[in-house]
Design a protein around this motif. Structure first.
Motif, PDB file in Angstrom:
ATOM      1  N   LEU A  92       0.928  -1.243  -0.057  1.00 15.02           N
ATOM      2  CA  LEU A  92       0.001  -0.022  -0.104  1.00 15.02           C
ATOM      3  C   LEU A  92       0.983   1.201  -0.062  1.00 15.02           C
ATOM      4  O   LEU A  92       2.044   1.119   0.303  1.00 15.02           O
ATOM      5  CB  LEU A  92      -1.014   0.176   1.167  1.00 15.02           C
ATOM      6  N   TYR A 100      -6.498   3.718   6.222  1.00 14.06           N
ATOM      7  CA  TYR A 100      -7.065   2.378   6.687  1.00 14.06           C
ATOM      8  C   TYR A 100      -6.985   2.731   8.206  1.00 14.06           C
ATOM      9  O   TYR A 100      -8.207   2.469   8.727  1.00 14.06           O
ATOM     10  CB  TYR A 100      -6.174   1.272   6.211  1.00 14.06           C
ATOM     11  N   ARG A 103      -9.747   5.153   9.487  1.00 13.85           N
ATOM     12  CA  ARG A 103     -10.878   4.743   9.251  1.00 13.85           C
ATOM     13  C   ARG A 103     -11.216   3.912  10.708  1.00 13.85           C
ATOM     14  O   ARG A 103     -12.079   3.923  10.997  1.00 13.85           O
ATOM     15  CB  ARG A 103     -11.166   4.000   8.083  1.00 13.85           C
ATOM     16  N   LEU A 104     -10.379   2.998  11.013  1.00 17.73           N
ATOM     17  CA  LEU A 104     -10.446   2.261  12.072  1.00 17.73           C
ATOM     18  C   LEU A 104     -10.708   3.102  13.342  1.00 17.73           C
ATOM     19  O   LEU A 104     -10.998   2.767  14.352  1.00 17.73           O
ATOM     20  CB  LEU A 104      -9.503   1.184  12.384  1.00 17.73           C
ATOM     21  N   LYS A 106     -11.981   5.976  13.508  1.00 13.49           N
ATOM     22  CA  LYS A 106     -12.946   7.030  12.943  1.00 13.49           C
ATOM     23  C   LYS A 106     -12.408   8.522  12.939  1.00 13.49           C
ATOM     24  O   LYS A 106     -13.006   9.680  13.508  1.00 13.49           O
ATOM     25  CB  LYS A 106     -13.971   7.073  14.266  1.00 13.49           C
TER      26      LYS A 106
ATOM     27  N   ASP B   3     -16.595  -1.316  10.975  1.00 11.20           N
ATOM     28  CA  ASP B   3     -15.172  -1.826  11.312  1.00 11.20           C
ATOM     29  C   ASP B   3     -14.831  -3.171  10.460  1.00 11.20           C
ATOM     30  O   ASP B   3     -13.845  -3.034   9.865  1.00 11.20           O
ATOM     31  CB  ASP B   3     -14.830  -2.098  12.765  1.00 11.20           C
ATOM     32  N   THR B   6     -14.729  -1.987   6.945  1.00 10.21           N
ATOM     33  CA  THR B   6     -13.251  -1.386   6.495  1.00 10.21           C
ATOM     34  C   THR B   6     -12.463  -2.526   6.468  1.00 10.21           C
ATOM     35  O   THR B   6     -11.540  -2.267   5.408  1.00 10.21           O
ATOM     36  CB  THR B   6     -13.103  -0.467   7.840  1.00 10.21           C
ATOM     37  N   VAL B   7     -12.353  -3.305   7.306  1.00  7.96           N
ATOM     38  CA  VAL B   7     -11.256  -4.509   7.054  1.00  7.96           C
ATOM     39  C   VAL B   7     -11.451  -5.172   5.956  1.00  7.96           C
ATOM     40  O   VAL B   7     -10.487  -5.559   5.248  1.00  7.96           O
ATOM     41  CB  VAL B   7     -11.184  -5.327   8.403  1.00  7.96           C
ATOM     42  N   ASN B   9     -13.027  -4.418   3.195  1.00 10.09           N
ATOM     43  CA  ASN B   9     -12.591  -3.867   2.055  1.00 10.09           C
ATOM     44  C   ASN B   9     -11.156  -3.522   1.766  1.00 10.09           C
ATOM     45  O   ASN B   9     -10.897  -3.747   0.459  1.00 10.09           O
ATOM     46  CB  ASN B   9     -13.245  -2.425   2.274  1.00 10.09           C
ATOM     47  N   LYS B  10     -10.391  -3.471   2.714  1.00  7.19           N
ATOM     48  CA  LYS B  10      -9.032  -3.408   2.415  1.00  7.19           C
ATOM     49  C   LYS B  10      -8.569  -4.872   1.808  1.00  7.19           C
ATOM     50  O   LYS B  10      -7.923  -5.028   1.015  1.00  7.19           O
ATOM     51  CB  LYS B  10      -8.327  -2.965   3.870  1.00  7.19           C
ATOM     52  N   LEU B 100     -12.080  -7.916  13.812  1.00  2.83           N
ATOM     53  CA  LEU B 100     -10.689  -8.116  12.720  1.00  2.83           C
ATOM     54  C   LEU B 100     -11.013  -9.509  12.032  1.00  2.83           C
ATOM     55  O   LEU B 100     -10.967  -9.454  10.716  1.00  2.83           O
ATOM     56  CB  LEU B 100      -9.713  -7.971  13.446  1.00  2.83           C
TER      57      LEU B 100
END
Lengths: 301, 275
Positions: A92, A100, A103-104, A106, B3, B6-7, B9-10, B100
């Motif tokens: 990345l 990333y 976002r985790l 917020k 969350d 988000t994980v 998606n990555k 996670l």
């Protein structure tokens, strides 16, 4: 208010008695240096504070709450952490990594750009982390730790791999954060030059707290001698001559802290003295002193 | 929930970027088209032949390759982050372990599902366009069933890979265990059952025996294709099911069970993992 408080912590961890009766209190807006060899218990202490592991016995409180309890996940919103040797996701870009994590936590995109700017990575934001040098990775790690508005920062070896200028910048940033009320724990082997920035130091060894306090306290406790560096063509009186030896810089005198003034007066009255430099014991000296002394056996109550 | 997304998606973007998605899609498409076109080469013909024989032979090949791909895709999911140092970091974030794990699984699951759909879907389209004998409706139902079961099989083995990934400390060890697991389910289990049949000279209760097949998700996957094309001549181990007919939905239910159980085990083990 105590941001961090550890009370009689014992931790058995992967077959090792990693912490043996550790007590620690840290007030808001203070910077604590946590020093010790590898295996002294620094990382275990950090993991306990983060709530990643549970103490075998004793009480851990962060912002007055138990960091391992289910609810305290929200606490982590207010904690920034940088661990030793972080390597991130090589494929990345710097910005993508930061985004990333943002976002985790917020946090928003805007802050990512700001932070990249602050740590001086803006020019490399669109490059893959794979191409980053060690110092750049470390700076990205710092940016990551500063996401959100952390009230407590835990930084494990934060200046490893940073060049002197980046190190200076880093300490300036730490000062700023402190002024904003952030509480900071710097964790390290010995950091040259860190003395100026920390409010207090804790020296750990084999799971014990060997010494704790601000630098003056530690100097008094250690009773390490002051070093006087004398230059000039001088002859010392007998009572001083036995404490003196020659090195490259000239004549060196080692004097106990409480005799310092008396000796200084005597030395200054010597004819032909051209210069005197005074060296107080450094953090490194204190560290060596305390970690060399064998930990006193403690009774568990 | 956010969350997890988000994980996931990555993880999915990683899959696109490091070409996992395109590699898996191409493998599946080539496999399907090749089998459909050359499947009857042994009988002296080439060209798109019957749909049922294509799907049945496709499923007996896919049963090897899908579990292998799923394992390779995700064996390092957790242990890889741990070796990287990012697991510790992520756990210092306001993100719990189950979030996670499920996020990463969802991401890997999406990679698997997307490329299965793309690969086999493309093959179905090509077959439909060039084959004179198969109607579109027949083709689409058969391939839909096949693709759904293939995705589920992939997910089951992703879940297996996660159990491995959360329990070991090194990536290389995870890879080794994943390979052995694949070998056990894909080859050893069936050989064992055949051996049992032969040594007992078929003296196993014929009512009981088909149920033993449910102990292996790869066999359930094959049964789904076979029961759908019940008319097709079935040989080998699968022939034992002629005594007991499972309905397609029952088989899907068992496959789902094979997905849920390992996921739960992976979650439990991950919660116990020391950081």
């Amino acid at each position: 208010m105590n941001i961090v408080s550890l009370n009689k912590i014992e931790k058995h961890y992967q077959g090792v008695h990693a912490l043996k009766g550790v007590n620690l209190e840290l007030q808001q807006g203070k910077i604590l240096g946590l020093f010790g060899h590898n295996g002294a218990g620094k990382t275990t202490t950090i993991k306990l504070i983060l709530g990643l592991i549970k103490a075998s016995s004793g009480e851990v409180r962060i912002f007055g709450k138990d960091p391992t309890s289910f609810r305290s996940r929200e606490l982590r919103q207010q904690i920034g952490f940088l661990q030793e040797n972080v390597s991130f996701y090589d494929h990345l870009t710097g910005f993508e990594v930061l985004h990333y994590f943002a976002r985790l936590k917020k946090s928003d995109k805007k802050q990512c750009h700001q932070l990249l700017d602050q740590v001086g990575l803006n020019h490399a934001a669109k490059r893959r982390v794979k191409t980053y040098s060690k110092g750049m990775r470390q700076r990205l790690g710092l940016a990551q730790a500063l996401l959100g508005k952390p009230k407590l920062l835990l930084l494990d070896e934060p200046t490893v791999g940073l060049d002197p200028i980046a190190t200076q910048d880093f300490y300036k940033r730490i000062e700023q954060l402190k002024q904003q009320g952030c509480t900071i724990i710097l964790c390290s082997h010995v950091l040259p030059g860190v003395e100026k920035y920390i409010d207090s130091a804790v020296i750990m060894g084999e799971g014990h707290l060997l010494a704790e306090g601000n630098l003056d306290d530690l100097r008094q406790k250690a009773e390490l001698p002051v070093r006087l560096q004398l230059q000039g063509d001088i002859a010392l009186p007998d009572n001083l001559a036995e404490k003196a030896y020659w090195n490259e810089q000239g004549l060196t005198l080692k004097v106990a802290m409480k005799e310092k003034m008396a000796v200084l007066r005597q030395v200054l009255s010597l004819p032909n003295l051209t210069n005197v430099d005074q060296y107080l014991p450094t953090l490194e000296d204190l560290y060596n002193h305390f970690s060399a002394s064998t930990p006193a056996p403690r009774e568990n109550s | 929930m956010n969350d997890i997304i988000t994980v996931a998606n990555k993880e999915f973007r990683d899959g696109l970027r490091n070409r996992w998605v395109s590699a898996i899609s191409i493998i599946f498409a080539l496999l399907a088209i090749g089998l459909a076109y050359f499947g009857s080469a042994a009988a002296g013909r080439v060209g798109f032949t019957s749909l049922s024989s294509t799907i049945v032979s496709l499923s007996s090949l896919a049963v090897f390759i899908i579990p292998l791909i799923a394992m390779m895709l995700s064996y390092d999911s957790i242990v890889g982050e741990d070796e990287n140092g990012t697991l510790l970091l992520l756990m210092a974030y306001p993100l719990s372990r189950w979030q996670l794990l499920l996020g990463k699984m969802l991401g890997h699951g999406a990679i698997m599902a997307f490329s299965t759909l793309l690969g086999f879907g493309a093959a179905a389209l090509i077959m439909g366009s060039f084959s004179a004998t198969t109607s579109w409706s027949e083709l689409s139902v058969a391939f839909f069933l096949f693709i759904v079961s293939a995705i589920l099989l992939g997910w089951v083995f992703i879940a297996f890979a996660y159990i491995i990934s959360v329990s070991v400390a090194e990536k290389s060890k995870a890879a080794g265990i994943a390979l052995v697991t694949w070998f056990m389910f894909v080859l050893v289990f069936d050989l064992g059952l055949l051996g049992l049949l032969v040594t007992t000279q078929g003296d196993v209760n014929p009512q009981l025996f088909p149920y033993l097949l449910l102990l292996n998700p790869t066999d359930i996957f094959r049964l789904i294709s076979i029961t759908y094309f019940a008319s097709e001549q079935v040989t080998g181990l699968m022939a034992v099911t002629q005594h007991v007919q499972f309905s397609t939905s029952t088989l899907f239910l068992y496959l789902l069970l094979w997905l849920v159980m390992p996921t739960a085990i992976a979650l439990t083990l991950f919660n116990r993992r020391e950081l």
